[in-house]
Design a protein around this motif. Structure first.
Motif, mmCIF file in Angstrom:
data_model
loop_
_atom_site.group_PDB
_atom_site.id
_atom_site.type_symbol
_atom_site.label_atom_id
_atom_site.label_comp_id
_atom_site.label_asym_id
_atom_site.label_seq_id
_atom_site.Cartn_x
_atom_site.Cartn_y
_atom_site.Cartn_z
ATOM 1 N N LEU A 169 0.837 -1.208 0.000
ATOM 2 C CA LEU A 169 0.000 0.000 0.000
ATOM 3 C C LEU A 169 0.870 1.256 0.000
ATOM 4 N N LYS A 170 1.929 1.213 0.812
ATOM 5 C CA LYS A 170 2.838 2.378 0.831
ATOM 6 C C LYS A 170 3.442 2.602 -0.550
ATOM 7 N N HIS A 175 -0.660 7.085 1.891
ATOM 8 C CA HIS A 175 0.021 7.740 3.003
ATOM 9 C C HIS A 175 -0.884 7.811 4.210
ATOM 10 N N LYS A 176 -0.276 8.211 5.312
ATOM 11 C CA LYS A 176 -1.054 8.455 6.526
ATOM 12 C C LYS A 176 -2.225 9.393 6.220
ATOM 13 N N GLY A 177 -3.405 9.038 6.665
ATOM 14 C CA GLY A 177 -4.574 9.897 6.456
ATOM 15 C C GLY A 177 -5.332 9.623 5.174
ATOM 16 N N ALA A 198 -4.220 0.224 9.222
ATOM 17 C CA ALA A 198 -3.935 0.811 10.531
ATOM 18 C C ALA A 198 -2.431 0.941 10.756
ATOM 19 N N ARG A 199 -1.683 -0.041 10.257
ATOM 20 C CA ARG A 199 -0.231 -0.018 10.475
ATOM 21 C C ARG A 199 0.416 1.208 9.839
ATOM 22 N N ILE A 200 -0.099 1.629 8.687
ATOM 23 C CA ILE A 200 0.528 2.758 7.992
ATOM 24 C C ILE A 200 -0.264 4.057 8.182
ATOM 25 N N GLY A 201 -1.206 4.030 9.088
ATOM 26 C CA GLY A 201 -1.950 5.260 9.401
ATOM 27 C C GLY A 201 -3.002 5.620 8.365
ATOM 28 N N ALA A 202 -3.294 4.672 7.450
ATOM 29 C CA ALA A 202 -4.350 4.933 6.461
ATOM 30 C C ALA A 202 -5.710 4.665 7.112
ATOM 31 N N ILE A 203 -6.744 5.308 6.588
ATOM 32 C CA ILE A 203 -8.085 5.174 7.164
ATOM 33 C C ILE A 203 -8.855 4.127 6.372
#
Ligand code: WTA
Length: 665
Positions: A169-170, A175-177, A198-203
């Protein structure tokens, strides 16, 4: 101190219950007589916890509950900080543990818990448990639709799979958010995808894989995901559902509205459909199995603030547009973990099975996060409870030695209809605690669940809560409580429920009215995505100063809470919330239907969402401004013709008589 405590109603009762005798599972009439009470009604039907159960329970008595409950409401900061400290925080939260404004008259509604604390819920579900020695413990037993098709995964293996997807995904620019929409059936990949986000801060925004292309498109347009994760097809019972085709139309529809999704990551679910048969959009569609295995099995964690968003979950409202309920990280983490532990009296040796789909909040909080935060072993079931036959659930219970079984009253009722013999041919010896959620469980279904499924041995946690509340709000604590079949009993730690009348005035003691909550709890939702105003008007304006649940409720003379169902236009079918507006829009999409108005009627709920009756009518009761007056339809549908109220504001009052005539047919 109790004087200051406005929820003292139930406390008074708890104190009076504190000296009740606890008979070994022996029930009702006799005990009621011992207590000198007449067994006049459901309220007096008592089920006592066994001594065996209580002696080993986390909360072993009403007194113990009372001590903990009082601390939780007198000193929420201390109570919840102590619990939060059991998790891993990169940095501790600020001086102020929580911040809340629950009163629209005092400005913007705002809820924050553990703000400034830096953590990650995926880390706490996986890495933290592995570090404490649970790496080789089974995290997930997966049971496929077809008996015999199964697999399992340890905590170590789950972490590796989550990291591979997170890295992917990264790599594609999440990205985060950023939002990621997940439209998957109950494959292991569903919780994996949630945890990877959740691990990478994505919603993440999981959309129930039974929803139509239009509903999916609507959600995609609202949250604009970078990536949509799906699978090509799924088997449910004897049916095959082609998920990828539904996603294709949803992506087409959203693209036409200018919302373009770059990547559609598709898992090949080859037990349902082969790759070669799947329609493919080059450049956008990617096979999960082609890419994920190439990525490293470790992935750095994106550390996030406790108040950074974790997920969006859309839920039906009483008007057209679904509401994007937003939950944040820290409070949700602490709350789901704690409610899971206490309401199910969870022990490390338990095998836990919740029949809910991750497309609903129950699957978020009590298939994925709550159990994994506790290091539990979870059964994830892909199939239908009546396939290949109605004994399937107990087959699964025996196969995995399930000790905690959490389901919905609709399932209990549908299995009850089939007869006891489908249950009694299985052992079910492993069962220890039963749970119910989604709608009120009527006392006869409760009894059947208790006596037949649980062999009169397992307490039932009838958990009242909502998508919005994140976790359990009113629930028995097994072992602590004398139960009353059909009552969700008492509030969880930190929850201060109140019953108000139509003017918003709190009513004390034995009463019925609207169920509200007067202070914040860590798992509360923080806003509706992109529409804070709707959040305030829907939940905080009806009764200023309170969160309004939309449910009716009564409290009996002993302080037990009894939920009576929705008081708004949301229909609750099989524990799933369906907006009247959604059914209406499905009906009017038919070329021969000009208009539709849908209302819910009291009914013994069936196994799936099919309307009981459709009346073709020449017109609908509308105001002059064109608003359909559903209140009138509801009265006609439920035959309360003397309560039609004022019909003079209708554009055409004669419509009412025509409708009454139609309904009589
Ligand atoms: C209903 C599901 C009675 C209620 C977790 C609530 C219940 C709505 C119970 C939320 C229960 C849920 N007893 N009613 N134990 N649990 N409900 O958002 O009407 O899908 O407002 O969350 O389900 O549905 P939701």
């Amino acid at each position: 101190p109790r004087k200051n405590l406005t929820t003292s109603n139930h406390l008074r009762h708890v104190e009076s219950m504190a000296h009740l005798p606890s008979g070994a599972g022996r029930i009702t009439r006799l005990n009621a007589l011992i207590l000198g009470e007449a067994l006049a009604s459901e309220e007096d039907d008592l089920v006592f916890p066994s001594e065996d159960f209580s002696s080993q329970a986390h909360v072993s008595s009403p007194q113990k509950y009372l001590e903990m409950y009082q601390r939780s409401v007198h000193d929420p900061s201390g109570f919840w900080s102590d619990i939060a400290s059991e998790f891993y925080w990169r940095e501790k939260w600020g001086q102020q543990v929580y911040h809340e404004n629950f009163d629209v008259r005092k400005g913007k509604i705002k809820i924050e818990w553990f703000k400034g604390g830096i953590t990650n819920i995926c880390y706490n579900c996986l890495d933290r448990n592995i570090e404490s020695g649970k790496g080789d413990k089974t995290a997930i037993y997966w049971e496929g639709n077809e008996p015999g098709l199964d697999s399992s995964m340890t905590y170590n293996q789950l972490l590796a799979r989550v990291c591979q997807l997170a890295n992917y995904l990264k790599d594609v620019g999440v990205h985060k958010g950023d939002a990621v929409v997940i439209y998957l059936s109950m494959l292991m990949e569903l919780p994996i995808a949630m945890l990877a986000c959740a691990r990478i801060g994505a919603i993440h925004s999981v959309v129930f894989a039974g929803f139509s292309a239009e509903s999916l498109a609507q959600r995609i347009i609202d949250c604009r995901p970078k990536v949509v994760i799906t699978c090509n097809a799924v088997r449910r019972g004897s049916k095959i559902i082609y998920l990828k085709e539904i996603v294709d139309s949803a992506l087409l529809e959203s693209a036409q509205k200018g919302i373009v999704t770059d990547v559609c990551l598709t898992y090949e679910n080859d037990s349902a459909m082969k790759k070669e048969m799947t329609k493919w959009t080059k450049g956008r569609d990617i096979w999960w199995q082609d890419v994920i295995l190439k990525y490293p099995v470790t992935c750095d964690v994106e550390w996030v603030d406790a108040e950074d968003p974790l997920f969006l979950l859309y839920t039906s409202g009483s008007t057209g547009k679904p509401k994007g309920v937003l939950h944040t990280t820290g409070g949700y983490m602490v709350y789901t973990a704690t409610t899971f532990k206490y309401a199910f009296d969870y022990k490390p040796t338990d095998i836990y099975w919740c029949t809910a789909d991750c497309g609903w909040i129950t699957g978020h909080s009590y298939v994925t996060y709550g159990p994994l935060l506790n290091g539990a072993t979870v059964v994830v079931f892909e199939g239908a409870p009546n396939y290949p036959d109605v004994g399937r659930c107990w087959d699964i219970v025996d196969k995995y030695k399930v000790s905690i079984f959490y389901t919905a009253p609709t399932l209990v009722r549908s299995l009850m209809r089939e007869g006891d013999e489908h249950v009694s041919r299985y052992s079910r010896k492993s069962l220890r605690v039963l749970g119910s959620v989604g709608e009120p469980i009527n006392p006869s279904a409760w009894r059947w669940f208790f006596n037949v499924i649980g062999d009169a041995r397992c307490p039932i946690s009838d958990t009242w809560w909502q998508t919005e509340t994140g976790g359990f709000m009113i629930t028995p604590l097994p072992g602590a409580w004398t139960q009353k079949p059909g009552s969700a009993t008492f509030p969880f730690f930190g929850v201060q429920p109140v019953i108000v009348d139509e003017k918003g005035v709190e009513i004390e003691g034995e009463c019925s009215g609207y169920l509200c909550v007067k202070r914040s709890w860590p798992g509360a939702f923080r806003t509706l995505h992109g529409d804070h105003e709707r959040y305030e008007t829907t939940y905080f304006s009806a009764f200023p100063g309170y969160y309004f649940s939309g449910d009716g409720c009564s409290r009996d003379k002993d302080g037990y809470y009894w939920l009576t169902g929705r008081v708004d236009d949301v229909i609750n079918v099989s524990g799933h919330r369906i907006g009247t507006a959604e059914v209406e829009s499905a009906l009017v999409s038919h070329p021969q239907c000009a208009e539709a108005a849908v209302v819910g009627v009291e009914h013994e709920i069936g196994a799936f969402a099919a309307p009981d009756k459709i009346h073709w009518a020449p017109g609908l009761p509308k105001t002059r401004s064109g608003k359909i007056m559903r209140r009138i339809l509801r009265k006609i549908a439920s035959r309360q013709l003397d309560e039609l109220g004022d019909t003079s504001t209708l554009a055409d009052p004669t419509v009412v008589d025509q409708l009454i005539a139609l309904a009589d047919r």
